[in-house]
Write an enzyme that holds these catalytic residues in place. Structure first.
Site, PDB file in Angstrom:
ATOM      1  N   ALA A 205       0.852  -1.193   0.000  1.00  0.00           N
ATOM      2  CA  ALA A 205       0.000   0.000   0.000  1.00  0.00           C
ATOM      3  C   ALA A 205       0.882   1.235   0.000  1.00  0.00           C
ATOM      4  O   ALA A 205       2.010   1.223   0.496  1.00  0.00           O
ATOM      5  CB  ALA A 205      -0.920  -0.003   1.213  1.00  0.00           C
ATOM      6  N   SER A 206       0.333   2.328  -0.554  1.00  0.00           N
ATOM      7  CA  SER A 206       1.055   3.602  -0.572  1.00  0.00           C
ATOM      8  C   SER A 206       0.069   4.725  -0.306  1.00  0.00           C
ATOM      9  O   SER A 206      -0.894   4.909  -1.051  1.00  0.00           O
ATOM     10  CB  SER A 206       1.739   3.818  -1.925  1.00  0.00           C
ATOM     11  OG  SER A 206       2.358   5.091  -1.976  1.00  0.00           O
ATOM     12  N   ALA A 207       0.298   5.468   0.781  1.00  0.00           N
ATOM     13  CA  ALA A 207      -0.533   6.625   1.116  1.00  0.00           C
ATOM     14  C   ALA A 207       0.342   7.869   1.073  1.00  0.00           C
ATOM     15  O   ALA A 207       1.517   7.813   0.700  1.00  0.00           O
ATOM     16  CB  ALA A 207      -1.167   6.434   2.489  1.00  0.00           C
ATOM     17  N   SER A 208      -0.228   8.998   1.467  1.00  0.00           N
ATOM     18  CA  SER A 208       0.500  10.258   1.341  1.00  0.00           C
ATOM     19  C   SER A 208       1.678  10.336   2.297  1.00  0.00           C
ATOM     20  O   SER A 208       2.692  10.971   1.998  1.00  0.00           O
ATOM     21  CB  SER A 208      -0.446  11.436   1.603  1.00  0.00           C
ATOM     22  OG  SER A 208      -1.035  11.318   2.888  1.00  0.00           O
ATOM     23  N   ILE A 209       1.584   9.676   3.447  1.00  0.00           N
ATOM     24  CA  ILE A 209       2.618   9.788   4.476  1.00  0.00           C
ATOM     25  C   ILE A 209       3.563   8.594   4.493  1.00  0.00           C
ATOM     26  O   ILE A 209       4.774   8.751   4.658  1.00  0.00           O
ATOM     27  CB  ILE A 209       1.969   9.978   5.862  1.00  0.00           C
ATOM     28  CG1 ILE A 209       1.485  11.420   6.004  1.00  0.00           C
ATOM     29  CG2 ILE A 209       2.928   9.629   6.995  1.00  0.00           C
ATOM     30  CD1 ILE A 209       0.794  11.718   7.306  1.00  0.00           C
ATOM     31  N   ALA A 210       3.023   7.399   4.312  1.00  0.00           N
ATOM     32  CA  ALA A 210       3.844   6.199   4.470  1.00  0.00           C
ATOM     33  C   ALA A 210       3.598   5.204   3.344  1.00  0.00           C
ATOM     34  O   ALA A 210       2.615   5.294   2.614  1.00  0.00           O
ATOM     35  CB  ALA A 210       3.569   5.549   5.822  1.00  0.00           C
ATOM     36  N   GLN A 211       4.524   4.254   3.256  1.00  0.00           N
ATOM     37  CA  GLN A 211       4.441   3.185   2.274  1.00  0.00           C
ATOM     38  C   GLN A 211       4.726   1.871   2.988  1.00  0.00           C
ATOM     39  O   GLN A 211       5.581   1.810   3.874  1.00  0.00           O
ATOM     40  CB  GLN A 211       5.474   3.434   1.177  1.00  0.00           C
ATOM     41  CG  GLN A 211       5.347   2.552  -0.038  1.00  0.00           C
ATOM     42  CD  GLN A 211       6.046   3.167  -1.243  1.00  0.00           C
ATOM     43  OE1 GLN A 211       5.717   4.283  -1.645  1.00  0.00           O
ATOM     44  NE2 GLN A 211       7.015   2.464  -1.800  1.00  0.00           N
ATOM     45  N   LYS A 227       6.526  -0.586   7.555  1.00  0.00           N
ATOM     46  CA  LYS A 227       5.886   0.697   7.283  1.00  0.00           C
ATOM     47  C   LYS A 227       6.974   1.767   7.295  1.00  0.00           C
ATOM     48  O   LYS A 227       7.665   1.942   8.306  1.00  0.00           O
ATOM     49  CB  LYS A 227       4.825   0.985   8.347  1.00  0.00           C
ATOM     50  CG  LYS A 227       3.964   2.214   8.092  1.00  0.00           C
ATOM     51  CD  LYS A 227       2.875   2.298   9.165  1.00  0.00           C
ATOM     52  CE  LYS A 227       1.963   3.486   8.966  1.00  0.00           C
ATOM     53  NZ  LYS A 227       0.898   3.539  10.004  1.00  0.00           N
ATOM     54  N   ASP A 365     -10.238   3.812  15.095  1.00  0.00           N
ATOM     55  CA  ASP A 365     -10.441   3.807  13.644  1.00  0.00           C
ATOM     56  C   ASP A 365     -10.756   2.380  13.189  1.00  0.00           C
ATOM     57  O   ASP A 365     -10.026   1.797  12.382  1.00  0.00           O
ATOM     58  CB  ASP A 365      -9.181   4.336  12.951  1.00  0.00           C
ATOM     59  CG  ASP A 365      -9.443   4.736  11.499  1.00  0.00           C
ATOM     60  OD1 ASP A 365     -10.612   4.977  11.152  1.00  0.00           O
ATOM     61  OD2 ASP A 365      -8.475   4.804  10.723  1.00  0.00           O
TER      62      ASP A 365
END
Length: 537
Positions: A205-211, A227, A365
């Protein structure tokens, strides 16, 4: 006063700005002279209004002169901590404004030529919800997280912005593996092949802050996930959040009325929350505390959180046990793993409710991407980047609320909320009761379709998109609750809002896995604080 006298002495010059020039005419008509006097009086009124506003502004600044020194010191300190990254982000901000401004101008010109005219929201320009959301997405990590905060905090922001920012997706292209590898080497200070048997260069997965990358430890041959904080993210966050903080401080100084909105306090909370999210040591602490709670309460055969491998984890790198399972919304896969899906839900509820009163923090969450049924039949709690801490007072209020919710006694719910001081003193309890009933009966209308892809699928995009749909339904439900409640003066504490949102997630899981069960009245579920003791306030 000298400044005021100077302004007054220059008034004839200023008046020329407001009055059209009239040719001199000897023996002009009476109508013309009256018209000229009318224009002069109009110009004087305009000048007086602007002069009065200037004096009011000057007066406000003088009244707050004692706070000016503190403001300047605060701004200087913030600027120093921002460093050169601030100038770079300013350039990026200008580019983003020009880009979104071009989109607005193009769409504005199209709408202007239609018979319907310009939509009200478009008249707000770049401050309209749509174009502000587009600007946030162009600016990346910080603003995407801020947009998601807006979407999940209807108590703080106007409803049209909350609704629009439901579409603020955290989609980011993956960072090339060679950059991730450089961060790992820098952080772990050891050859990677001495720690890991292998690291999959293709991210999970790849998000704006971490991969996130899959890997295997060399020593134990355990499957793990790594992470990794993306390069430059922390500096960017600090620069962006400092800029937002500076703007809030200046606005609050110039307009004291904004102090009542706690604007600076909200920005501080957002800043602390975001900076915690990029410090993976804190997420590791949250995860370990939750597992200690699971073990202490005897839930270790029923639930689990990932084990943290400290020897290959740092502030920017988090190596943790890889859990395999399916989301709680994948009913078919759950039935293939356990004979009774309802018992799985009972376990998840007991573990989570117990953490509210017996753990240092609770998972805040629990959407479908973070709550799984594992292959060994245990419930897996994943991703502890967002946690909550509840005070005894709020939990006592929550118990009263849940008891009335469980019995569908909406009048008792309305009365309890009013007596707790959550609403104004003089409210129409009967009307409030009807509105609460309308809100909670709409829970029946939530779509219970299984939309999250199963773990058998390797399509991470499908899973991500499904989680977004789940989030949007829950946020819309909570937004309705806040709208009605605020009309009666009810103000939710932040922790109460967090709890309510998780409760709505669990209501969704109940409708899917155990449609005949009342999760708040079922004797198998323990939600009362007098049966367990809290380890920390």
């Amino acid at each position: 006063m000298a400044a005021a006298r100077g302004a007054a002495s220059r008034s004839p010059i200023l008046l020329r700005h407001y009055l059209p020039q009239v040719p001199a005419a000897v023996g002009g008509s009476l109508g013309a002279r009256r018209d000229r006097r009318r224009r002069v009086r109009g110009g004087v009124r305009v000048f007086s209004r602007y002069s009065s506003q200037a004096q009011d502004f000057s007066s406000r600044v003088q009244d707050r002169a004692g706070e000016l020194t503190k403001l300047v010191e605060d701004l200087l300190q913030t600027s120093i901590s921002t460093g050169p990254r601030g100038a770079y982000r300013m350039v990026q901000g200008i580019q983003a404004i020009l880009g979104v401004g071009g989109e607005w101008l193009n769409e504005f010109s199209k709408e202007a030529n239609t018979s319907e005219g310009i939509p009200a929201q478009m008249r707000l320009g770049l401050l309209s919800p749509l174009y502000l959301r587009r600007f946030f997405e162009r600016m990346g990590a910080t603003y995407i997280k801020l947009g998601q905060f807006i979407a999940s905090a209807p108590s703080f922001f106007p409803p049209e912005y909350v609704e629009e920012f439901q579409n603020c997706f955290d989609r980011a292209p993956p960072v090339p593996y060679n950059e991730i590898e450089s961060i790992l080497l820098e952080e772990l200070q050891r050859p990677l092949d001495s720690l890991y048997e292998y690291i999959d260069p293709v991210p999970i997965a790849s998000a704006s802050i971490a991969q996130v990358h899959g890997a295997r430890l060399k020593s134990s041959q355990k499957d793990v996930v790594i992470k990794v904080l993306k390069p430059g993210i922390e500096d960017t966050l600090v620069a962006d959040l400092n800029f937002i903080y500076v703007v809030a401080r200046v606005l609050e100084f110039l307009s004291p009325e904004l102090e009542r909105t706690s604007l600076v306090a909200i920005i501080k909370d957002i800043k602390e929350s975001m900076l915690e999210e990029v410090d993976f040591r804190k997420e590791a602490v949250n995860m370990e505390a939750f597992q200690r709670y699971i073990n202490a309460m005897g839930f270790d055969r029923q639930a689990k959180s990932p084990f943290v491998y400290r020897h290959c984890s740092t502030k920017r790198v988090l190596t943790m046990e890889r859990l395999y399972g399916v989301p709680l919304t994948d009913l078919d896969s759950i039935r293939s793993l356990v004979p009774d899906p309802e018992l799985t839900l009972v376990t998840a509820l007991n573990v989570w409710f117990g953490s509210l009163i017996s753990c240092e923090s609770f998972h805040a969450d629990v959407h479908a991407g973070n709550l799984w049924l594992l292959r060994d039949g245990r419930v897996g709690f994943i991703d502890f980047g967002i946690v909550g801490r509840i005070s005894p007072r709020t939990w006592a209020a929550m118990e009263i609320f849940l008891a009335s919710f469980a019995t569908e006694d909406y009048k008792a719910m309305a009365s309890a909320l009013s007596e707790m001081g959550a609403t104004g003193n003089d409210i129409d309890i009967d009307a409030f009761t009807k509105d609460l009933q309308k809100i909670f009966s709409s829970l029946q209308e939530l779509d219970s379709e299984i939309i999250v892809a199963t773990a058998r699928s390797s399509n991470a995009t499908a899973v991500s998109a499904s989680v977004v749909v789940d989030e949007r339904q829950m946020n819309a439900m909570f937004l309705d609750l806040v709208r009605i409640s605020e009309s009666y003066g009810l103000k939710f504490p932040r922790e109460f809002a967090l709890l309510m949102k998780q409760l709505l997630y669990f209501d969704r899981y109940t409708r899917l896995l155990a449609p005949s069960m009342n999760m708040l009245r079922d004797e198998r579920i323990n939600i009362t604080s007098n049966k367990q003791t809290r380890t920390m306030d």
